[in-house]
Design an enzyme around this catalytic site. Structure first.
Site, short mmCIF file in Angstrom:
data_model
loop_
_atom_site.label_atom_id
_atom_site.label_comp_id
_atom_site.label_asym_id
_atom_site.label_seq_id
_atom_site.Cartn_x
_atom_site.Cartn_y
_atom_site.Cartn_z
N ASP A 138 0.87 -1.17 0.00
CA ASP A 138 0.00 0.00 0.00
C ASP A 138 0.92 1.23 0.00
O ASP A 138 2.11 1.14 0.32
CB ASP A 138 -0.96 0.00 1.20
CG ASP A 138 -2.16 0.92 0.94
OD1 ASP A 138 -2.07 1.77 0.02
OD2 ASP A 138 -3.17 0.80 1.65
C1 BGC Z 1 -5.08 3.22 0.00
C2 BGC Z 1 -5.10 2.22 -1.13
C3 BGC Z 1 -4.88 2.93 -2.44
C4 BGC Z 1 -3.58 3.70 -2.38
C5 BGC Z 1 -3.26 4.44 -3.67
C6 BGC Z 1 -3.87 4.14 -0.05
O1 BGC Z 1 -4.04 5.20 0.83
O2 BGC Z 1 -5.12 2.55 1.24
O3 BGC Z 1 -6.32 1.53 -1.15
O4 BGC Z 1 -4.91 2.02 -3.51
O5 BGC Z 1 -3.66 4.66 -1.34
O6 BGC Z 1 -4.15 5.49 -3.86
#
Ligand code: BGC
Length: 825
Positions: free
Chosen positions: A234
């Site tokens: 993530d």
């Molecule tokens: C989220 C993810 C997301 C990523 C990219 C993170 O803050 O938890 O679900 O895909 O950001 O935007």
């Protein structure tokens, strides 16, 4: 119009291995951290082009995150799961694949298959269900739809990322049975059955290990499930070099800065990280690239092709299929369009639909249809539509709407945005229609930009107090006319998640009195700073806000009541706001924000034909549920909200949805989202949602009415089954109502006499049937062998407790008129 997808290409593994071997260690390691916020490094030496990833569950955003590059806004995941319709969700996956290709995206960062452990979770709307089987079925279909179109899916967030409070650091302590039987089950199904191409490792830790370093990545994903795709972190979740590199994490996102790079090269040279581990990571990235067509000589499957009208039609159908008719006293719905003479369409979400939840899942739709607009179009020309907001549900000043703003010196609606260097020289400018300004990673313009200015003229439509403002982090200075309205540094609440800063950042505001037609200049200046922790990259995210004059809730409630008294029927649209449902924070309360409960009670008392439409991605408390004639749960239904709503209220479509999660009557007994000393204990174990014995339920899991009625007449299942065999359960149901209808027949197992701990009951399968009035239909439910097994902590494997299981069939987890017994031994 939609054309169907082509078949998947074959991939030559030995060729991929040879390409990995041809790279130096430095070049290999370079591929293992993103090139920027949304893409991977290209590597011409192995024929790899830049591979682009993008969120997310409610539409494919693309690399630009504003109104200039709109995205089809599809119903949010709770709405999709509420369809209980695998084919429809697979079709939706095709829509997303087609969107991804249109926007140059190779891999979509969805679906989110964390469970609805508690409705307090901020990202509840972004996950499918509280039930692992329903989540798995819907998730498999979503991934198939996307990947059959040649676009990668990323199942996320692995694992136990079921709430937001301290999500970056919390350690979820989850018992092994709950982990296996609940939280891992959807990931397992999606890897095994849909062959998903990537998995996202979550921010949190599980049982003492950060997920980007966890042994579960290799032990479960690689060894047990045979996952051959990429595990990406993530965003900013990787906080170590050696531990994460030794684990089965393949890709650190975003880049270009991260904990691997030169440090990882050095660790490999020093013998601390096996070169074969690095090779395996690179191979996985090339394999993903081959699948999506980012590698020379590979052609991905092509997605179905939709034109705009085709997308709108599909999204309208899918939204209606997810609406849950929770109650319908006196069969008030569907309304007879020819009998509606005067209708009141009121509530804070009636004229301004909320089509999606907040966070990385946010997209900018090309248009949205509010309930008010949808009903106005669909009603017969003679019908009179009354409207009022009833109350304000948000305490924030909303995003400025273009109807009040124009570019100085022109009549063009919108604002002028200027990019300036430190000396105040204007390096670039653009004309924008939207007032949300986000650049993550880099700005669109070259040069060292030190300041961004937004310049506009506000034209008052009515006389009164206009509130103008800015929201964001960092320094903002606004002048209104000749006055300095504010010059402030806005800071994130201590302890808040960075995404809270993106979604509901602090605001500075200023009131200005204007006469009708009066104009005044607004200039907002923001100093651009680097992203914290990412040297050299920018994180610009701010809004220009504007609220027109408002009479106040007391007066608006009186107007709403007067409209309700005057109307034959009332459609009252209530719901949550971006302050309530978003990534980055959990919910403080399940009550509707503002004075909405009071509004519903007053309106319902004024008109017995009040239909409450709930526009929320997750459960809200409805202390008034029995005071209104009908409750329709519309979720966050995407851009076609109003059209789909009109279809359902006026009977052109049947509300197809069944609750994918228990709708609680009160907040008591719900699992907590608050870690204590960094630890979040999943003490409820297997007892989430309807599996729990003690739950104060308003509407049960699986519940939802169509426009007909059904009699359950028979259940037929084998008396004995051998362990490991699939069991077929047939349930005979008769349509006893007035119109053709669809019924979702659900089968639950229970084992009251078990020697081991069991939930009250658990869903083992479901099937939908469609029948005409008086027609008998047979639903065939395929129950997988796993439904009778449990995870044995002692053996570390799935085992069967041989013996007799009760099987019960019905229309929800609480209404199960048919039952039988099966001995599995
Ligand atoms: C989220 C993810 C997301 C990523 C990219 C993170 O803050 O938890 O679900 O895909 O950001 O935007």
């Amino acid at each position: 119009m939609k054309q169907s997808a082509a078949a998947l290409p074959a991939i030559d593994e030995s060729e991929l291995v040879a390409r990995v071997a041809s790279l130096s260690l430095e070049l290999k390691v370079r591929l293992l951290t993103g090139a920027d916020f949304w893409s991977l490094h290209p590597e011409p030496a192995v024929g790899l082009r830049r591979l682009v990833v993008s969120d997310g569950p409610a539409g494919v955003r693309g690399e630009r995150w504003d109104e200039r590059d709109p995205s089809a806004n599809v119903p949010s995941p709770t709405a999709l799961a509420a369809t209980w319709d695998e084919e429809l969700v697979e079709e939706l996956g095709g829509v997303l694949a087609s969107e991804a290709r249109r926007k140059g995206i190779d891999v979509v960062l969805a679906p989110t298959v964390n469970l609805h452990r508690t409705p307090r979770a901020g990202r509840h709307f972004e996950c499918f269900s509280e039930d692992p089987l329903l989540t798995a079925r819907i998730g498999v279909s979503y991934v198939r739809g996307l990947q059959d179109g040649g676009v990668g899916a990323t199942v996320k967030h692995f694992i136990a990322n079921d709430s937001e409070t301290e999500r970056m650091t919390l350690d979820a302590r989850v018992g092994e049975r709950a982990l296996r039987e609940l939280y891992l089950a959807p990931f397992e199904a999606i890897v095994r059955e849909a062959g998903v191409w990537s998995v996202m490792a979550s921010y949190n830790g599980v049982n003492g290990e950060a997920m980007t370093e966890s042994s579960l990545l290799r032990d479960i994903l690689h060894r047990e499930l045979g996952f051959d795709g990429v595990v990406m972190s993530d965003w900013f979740a990787t906080r170590s070099t050696e531990a994460s590199a030794r684990a089965a994490l393949d890709l650190v996102m975003p880049g270009p800065v991260g904990p691997w790079g030169d440090s990882l090269v050095a660790l490999v040279r020093a013998g601390n990280v096996d070169p074969a581990t690095v090779d395996d990571k690179v191979l996985r990235i090339l394999r993903l690239a081959a699948r999506v067509g980012a590698l020379d000589e590979t052609t991905p499957a092509s997605p179905p092709v939709y034109d705009d009208a085709g997308i709108s039609a599909a999204l309208r159908r899918i939204a209606a299929a997810g609406f849950v008719l929770a109650s319908n006293d006196r069969d008030l719905l569907p309304l007879d369009p020819s009998a509606v003479r005067r209708i009141a369409v009121i509530g804070p979400n009636a004229g301004a639909a909320r089509t999606l939840g907040g966070g990385s899942a946010t997209v900018f739709p090309p248009y949205t249809v509010s309930p008010l607009e949808g009903l106005r179009v669909a009603l017969e020309p003679g019908a009179e539509v009354l409207h009022g907001v009833g109350v304000h549900s948000s305490s924030r000043v909303p995003l400025a709407g273009p109807e009040w703003l124009h570019v100085p010196g022109t009549d063009e609606p919108g604002v002028e945005v200027r990019f300036l260097d430190a000396d105040g020289t204007v390096l670039a400018s653009e004309h924008r229609h939207g007032c949300a300004f986000t650049w993550l990673g880099s700005l669109d313009h070259d040069g060292t930009i030190a300041r961004i200015e937004v310049n506009a003229v506000l034209r008052a439509t009515d006389a009164g107090t206009y509130t103008v403002g800015a929201s964001g982090l960092g320094r903002y200075r606004m002048s209104v006319g000749d006055e300095i309205a504010f010059d402030e540094r806005l800071e994130l609440r201590p302890g808040a998640d960075v995404v809270e800063g993106l979604m509901v950042p602090p605001q500075a505001t200023h009131d200005v009195e204007l006469a009708a037609g009066e104009e005044i200049g607004i200039l907002l200046a923001h100093e651009v700073g680097p992203l914290p922790d990412v040297p050299g990259s920018v994180g610009v995210n701010f809004q220009l806000n504007l609220a027109p004059p408002y009479r106040g809730d007391d007066q608006e409630i009186e107007r709403a009541v007067a409209a309700a008294v005057a109307a034959d029927v009332v459609v009252l649209v209530v719901g949550t706001t971006e302050e309530v449902e978003s990534e980055g924070f959990d919910r403080a309360s399940l009550s509707l924000p503002g004075r909405q409960d009071e509004l519903v009670r007053r309106v319902a008392a004024a008109n017995p034909n009040t239909i409450a439409v709930v526009n929320a991605g997750a459960p809200v408390l409805m202390p008034w549920a029995h005071d209104v004639a009908a409750v329709l749960i519309a979720w966050f239904p995407g851009q076609e909200f109003g059209n789909a709503l009109a279809d359902v209220l006026l009977g052109a479509a049947e509300p197809g949805g069944r609750l994918p999660t228990t709708w609680p009557a009160t907040e008591s007994g719900l699992p907590s989202t608050r870690p204590v000393d960094g630890v979040l204990r999943y003490d409820e174990g297997l007892s989430i949602g309807y599996r729990s014995r003690e739950r104060d339920t308003l509407f049960p899991f699986g519940h939802g009415l169509g426009f007909s009625s059904w009699a359950y007449e028979s259940i037929d299942a084998p008396r004995h089954a051998t362990p490991g065999a699939v069991v077929r359960v047939s349930v005979g149901v008769r349509n006893t109502g007035p119109r053709r209808s669809r019924e979702v027949v659900q089968v639950y197992a229970s084992r009251p006499e078990s020697a081991i701990e069991r939930p009250v009951r658990w869903l083992v399968g479901f099937a939908a049937v469609v029948a005409d009035p008086e027609q008998l239909a047979t639903a065939t439910i395929i129950v997988p062998p796993r439904a009778f097994e449990h995870w044995s902590v002692g053996d570390g494997s799935w085992v069967l407790e041989p013996g007799t299981f009760d099987l019960a069939a019905g229309a929800s987890s609480a209404v199960l008129p048919m039952s039988t017994r099966i001995t599995v031994a």
